[in-house]
Design an enzyme around this catalytic site. Structure first.
Site, short mmCIF file in Angstrom:
data_model
loop_
_atom_site.label_atom_id
_atom_site.label_comp_id
_atom_site.label_asym_id
_atom_site.label_seq_id
_atom_site.Cartn_x
_atom_site.Cartn_y
_atom_site.Cartn_z
N ASN A 121 15.98 5.49 -19.28
CA ASN A 121 17.05 4.84 -18.56
C ASN A 121 16.55 3.50 -18.01
OD1 ASN A 121 19.49 4.44 -17.05
ND2 ASN A 121 19.72 6.65 -16.91
N HIS A 173 -7.47 -0.92 -9.06
CA HIS A 173 -8.32 -1.91 -8.39
C HIS A 173 -9.38 -1.20 -7.56
CE1 HIS A 173 -5.50 -5.10 -9.50
NE2 HIS A 173 -4.55 -4.22 -9.23
#
Length: 212
Positions: A82, A112
């Site tokens: 969707n 990170h």
């Protein structure tokens, strides 16, 4: 190792030093697709699919769609997403067959460092995400780097998936956890619902024939 090799292997790398990076090309293809009349013209989707590592003929992708590279995304057969799917594919993202995604699902392979000293050097790492066959993922789900989701799994809306999810379960929450297994009772219930639906369809078809 090159920066790209480090990226694929899950080691620290500098995203600004990746050679042969298709970032600009995939951005242009996404922009064209997101602005297209996708419901009546598949040409922009077909062009976008050419940037993916693998994409089935019967895939349905509802714009807008965003990704970083495209060439590391593997879509299985009978894929449906969707609106608002976002994939940060610094590493591989692999979908099995019969995967359904609700609106605004986000899949991240990039991460990170926890150390601010290293993170502020703009270095990162990337870990592959794998999603099995026959998986339904609800709206606004976020899937984090390195996660594997098994076969025949339902992920509840709004979940944040940080760890692997085994086969044949319903899982949800922040962080996402297994709620229960999908049981034979579930299968029996939905078979009965399907039978009722099929009987209604047959009745409507018979009515059309009789009134013809």
């Amino acid at each position: 190792m090159t920066e790209r090799e480090r990226m694929i292997s899950g080691k620290l790398y500098n995203p600004y030093m990746i050679s042969d990076n298709p970032w600009a090309e995939i951005r242009a293809a996404c922009k064209k697709f997101n602005e297209s009349d996708f419901w009546s013209d598949r040409s922009a989707l077909d062009e976008l699919k050419g940037h993916f590592a693998e994409a089935g003929e019967d895939m349905v992708l509802t714009p807008p769609f965003y990704c970083d590279h495209g060439d590391k995304i593997y879509f299985g057969k009978h894929f449906y997403a969707n609106t608002g799917l976002t994939i940060l594919d610094e590493n591989a993202v692999i979908f099995g067959d019969d995967v359904f995604l609700g609106p605004h699902v986000s899949i991240y392979t990039a991460g990170h460092p926890l150390s601010v000293e290293v993170r502020n050097l703009e270095l990162e790492y990337a870990r592959a995400v794998k999603i099995g066959d026959s998986v339904w993922i609800g709206g606004n789900v976020a899937i984090n780097p390195g996660v594997t989701i098994g076969d025949d799994v339902v992920i509840g809306s709004g979940s944040v998936v940080t760890k692997d999810i085994p086969n044949h379960v319903i899982a949800a929450g922040v962080p996402c956890k297994v709620i229960r297994e999908i049981t034979e009772d579930d299968i029996i219930f939905w078979r009965k619902e399907l039978e009722g639906y099929q009987n209604d369809v047959a009745s409507r078809q018979n009515g059309l024939i009789e009134n013809a």
